[in-house]
Design a protein around this motif. Structure first.
Motif, PDB file in Angstrom:
ATOM      1  N   ILE A 172      -1.597   6.967 -13.045  1.00 35.70           N
ATOM      2  CA  ILE A 172      -2.557   7.506 -12.072  1.00 35.70           C
ATOM      3  C   ILE A 172      -3.766   6.593 -11.945  1.00 35.70           C
ATOM      4  CG2 ILE A 172      -4.147   9.413 -11.594  1.00 35.70           C
ATOM      5  CD1 ILE A 172      -2.054  11.237 -13.059  1.00 35.70           C
ATOM      6  N   ILE A 173      -4.379   6.253 -13.068  1.00 39.45           N
ATOM      7  CA  ILE A 173      -5.594   5.422 -13.048  1.00 39.45           C
ATOM      8  C   ILE A 173      -5.307   4.065 -12.429  1.00 39.45           C
ATOM      9  CG2 ILE A 173      -7.283   4.218 -14.488  1.00 39.45           C
ATOM     10  CD1 ILE A 173      -7.064   6.631 -16.439  1.00 39.45           C
ATOM     11  N   ALA A 174      -4.248   3.413 -12.902  1.00 42.11           N
ATOM     12  CA  ALA A 174      -3.919   2.071 -12.408  1.00 42.11           C
ATOM     13  C   ALA A 174      -3.679   2.081 -10.914  1.00 42.11           C
ATOM     14  CB  ALA A 174      -2.693   1.535 -13.135  1.00 42.11           C
ATOM     15  N   ASN A 175      -2.924   3.052 -10.434  1.00 41.13           N
ATOM     16  CA  ASN A 175      -2.576   3.055  -9.018  1.00 41.13           C
ATOM     17  C   ASN A 175      -3.714   3.518  -8.127  1.00 41.13           C
ATOM     18  OD1 ASN A 175       0.263   2.058  -8.656  1.00 41.13           O
ATOM     19  ND2 ASN A 175       0.469   3.428 -10.399  1.00 41.13           N
ATOM     20  N   MET A 176      -4.617   4.334  -8.631  1.00 37.48           N
ATOM     21  CA  MET A 176      -5.808   4.683  -7.841  1.00 37.48           C
ATOM     22  C   MET A 176      -6.662   3.435  -7.608  1.00 37.48           C
ATOM     23  SD  MET A 176      -6.920   8.401  -9.391  1.00 37.48           S
ATOM     24  CE  MET A 176      -8.536   8.309  -8.642  1.00 37.48           C
ATOM     25  N   ILE A 177      -6.891   2.688  -8.670  1.00 35.97           N
ATOM     26  CA  ILE A 177      -7.721   1.480  -8.556  1.00 35.97           C
ATOM     27  C   ILE A 177      -6.995   0.414  -7.740  1.00 35.97           C
ATOM     28  CG2 ILE A 177      -8.839  -0.388  -9.835  1.00 35.97           C
ATOM     29  CD1 ILE A 177      -9.197   1.712 -12.134  1.00 35.97           C
ATOM     30  N   THR A 178      -5.719   0.201  -8.030  1.00 35.19           N
ATOM     31  CA  THR A 178      -4.946  -0.795  -7.296  1.00 35.19           C
ATOM     32  C   THR A 178      -4.861  -0.449  -5.815  1.00 35.19           C
ATOM     33  OG1 THR A 178      -3.650  -1.253  -9.282  1.00 35.19           O
ATOM     34  CG2 THR A 178      -2.749  -2.032  -7.211  1.00 35.19           C
ATOM     35  N   LEU A 179      -4.708   0.831  -5.510  1.00 34.17           N
ATOM     36  CA  LEU A 179      -4.653   1.258  -4.111  1.00 34.17           C
ATOM     37  C   LEU A 179      -5.962   0.944  -3.395  1.00 34.17           C
ATOM     38  CD1 LEU A 179      -3.044   2.614  -1.865  1.00 34.17           C
ATOM     39  CD2 LEU A 179      -3.882   4.819  -2.690  1.00 34.17           C
ATOM     40  N   MET A 180      -7.081   1.188  -4.064  1.00 32.17           N
ATOM     41  CA  MET A 180      -8.378   0.860  -3.446  1.00 32.17           C
ATOM     42  C   MET A 180      -8.498  -0.644  -3.190  1.00 32.17           C
ATOM     43  SD  MET A 180     -11.173   3.416  -5.188  1.00 32.17           S
ATOM     44  CE  MET A 180     -10.814   2.969  -6.872  1.00 32.17           C
ATOM     45  N   LEU A 181      -8.100  -1.460  -4.152  1.00 31.78           N
ATOM     46  CA  LEU A 181      -8.179  -2.912  -3.981  1.00 31.78           C
ATOM     47  C   LEU A 181      -7.232  -3.391  -2.880  1.00 31.78           C
ATOM     48  CD1 LEU A 181      -8.377  -3.938  -7.733  1.00 31.78           C
ATOM     49  CD2 LEU A 181     -10.168  -4.313  -6.021  1.00 31.78           C
ATOM     50  N   ALA A 182      -6.006  -2.901  -2.881  1.00 34.99           N
ATOM     51  CA  ALA A 182      -5.034  -3.312  -1.866  1.00 34.99           C
ATOM     52  C   ALA A 182      -5.465  -2.844  -0.475  1.00 34.99           C
ATOM     53  CB  ALA A 182      -3.643  -2.786  -2.213  1.00 34.99           C
ATOM     54  N   VAL A 228       0.835  -1.201   0.000  1.00 33.23           N
ATOM     55  CA  VAL A 228       0.000   0.000   0.000  1.00 33.23           C
ATOM     56  C   VAL A 228       0.876   1.260   0.000  1.00 33.23           C
ATOM     57  CG1 VAL A 228      -1.574   1.359   1.442  1.00 33.23           C
ATOM     58  CG2 VAL A 228      -2.098  -1.025   0.925  1.00 33.23           C
ATOM     59  N   LEU A 229       1.956   1.250   0.768  1.00 30.65           N
ATOM     60  CA  LEU A 229       2.877   2.398   0.758  1.00 30.65           C
ATOM     61  C   LEU A 229       3.518   2.566  -0.619  1.00 30.65           C
ATOM     62  CD1 LEU A 229       4.588   1.966   4.244  1.00 30.65           C
ATOM     63  CD2 LEU A 229       2.929   3.716   3.565  1.00 30.65           C
ATOM     64  N   GLY A 230       3.932   1.467  -1.224  1.00 27.98           N
ATOM     65  CA  GLY A 230       4.526   1.518  -2.560  1.00 27.98           C
ATOM     66  C   GLY A 230       3.553   2.012  -3.615  1.00 27.98           C
ATOM     67  N   ILE A 231       2.329   1.513  -3.581  1.00 27.34           N
ATOM     68  CA  ILE A 231       1.307   1.948  -4.536  1.00 27.34           C
ATOM     69  C   ILE A 231       1.013   3.435  -4.346  1.00 27.34           C
ATOM     70  CG2 ILE A 231      -1.108   1.695  -5.236  1.00 27.34           C
ATOM     71  CD1 ILE A 231      -0.855  -1.283  -4.348  1.00 27.34           C
ATOM     72  N   THR A 232       0.978   3.885  -3.104  1.00 26.00           N
ATOM     73  CA  THR A 232       0.756   5.302  -2.835  1.00 26.00           C
ATOM     74  C   THR A 232       1.854   6.149  -3.467  1.00 26.00           C
ATOM     75  OG1 THR A 232      -0.386   4.780  -0.766  1.00 26.00           O
ATOM     76  CG2 THR A 232       0.437   7.032  -1.018  1.00 26.00           C
ATOM     77  N   LEU A 233       3.089   5.706  -3.353  1.00 21.76           N
ATOM     78  CA  LEU A 233       4.197   6.437  -3.963  1.00 21.76           C
ATOM     79  C   LEU A 233       4.125   6.404  -5.492  1.00 21.76           C
ATOM     80  CD1 LEU A 233       7.149   5.510  -1.588  1.00 21.76           C
ATOM     81  CD2 LEU A 233       5.930   7.688  -1.768  1.00 21.76           C
ATOM     82  N   TRP A 234       3.711   5.265  -6.066  1.00 22.94           N
ATOM     83  CA  TRP A 234       3.513   5.195  -7.513  1.00 22.94           C
ATOM     84  C   TRP A 234       2.433   6.178  -7.955  1.00 22.94           C
ATOM     85  CZ3 TRP A 234       6.439   3.760 -11.249  1.00 22.94           C
ATOM     86  CH2 TRP A 234       7.346   2.691 -11.098  1.00 22.94           C
ATOM     87  N   LEU A 235       1.393   6.296  -7.165  1.00 21.99           N
ATOM     88  CA  LEU A 235       0.326   7.241  -7.481  1.00 21.99           C
ATOM     89  C   LEU A 235       0.851   8.677  -7.443  1.00 21.99           C
ATOM     90  CD1 LEU A 235      -2.607   7.950  -8.089  1.00 21.99           C
ATOM     91  CD2 LEU A 235      -3.095   7.705  -5.650  1.00 21.99           C
ATOM     92  N   VAL A 236       1.609   9.009  -6.422  1.00 15.75           N
ATOM     93  CA  VAL A 236       2.211  10.343  -6.322  1.00 15.75           C
ATOM     94  C   VAL A 236       3.129  10.587  -7.522  1.00 15.75           C
ATOM     95  CG1 VAL A 236       3.806  11.784  -4.979  1.00 15.75           C
ATOM     96  CG2 VAL A 236       2.003  10.488  -3.817  1.00 15.75           C
TER      97      VAL A 236
END
Length: 87
Positions: free
Chosen positions: A66-76, A47-55
């Motif tokens: 942006i799209i991939a990591n927003m959705i992936t962050l919600m799922l994770a 979750v921390l890694g995905i958050t950084l990818w989103l940033v």
């Protein structure tokens, strides 16, 4: 009309595949109401890694990231919360 560049197409396909990979785990965890096979430490780091990818995607204004990591962050996050709830 905007055309999608080949590099963006690769990004969108990669985003769809990696994001979709989380759906079976999220569905199984929710359906069974159990998460004993899910590593808490791994999902916290993920979750921390995905958050950084989103940033990172936001900083680059890279829509596939942006799209991939927003959705992936919600799922994770969903799986992480289920892990904490069903402890």
């Amino acid at each position: 009309m905007t055309t999608i560049l080949p590099v963006d197409l690769v990004g969108y396909i990669a985003a769809c595949l990696t994001t979709t990979a989380f759906v079976p785990q999220a569905w199984l965890t929710w359906r069974r109401k159990r998460a004993e096979g899910v590593s808490l430490c791994m999902y916290i780091i993920l979750v921390l890694g995905i958050t950084l990818w989103l940033v990172y995607g936001l900083m680059l204004s890279a829509l596939p990231i942006i799209i991939a990591n927003m959705i992936t962050l919600m799922l994770a996050m969903f799986i992480l919360v289920m892990k904490l709830v069903y402890k």
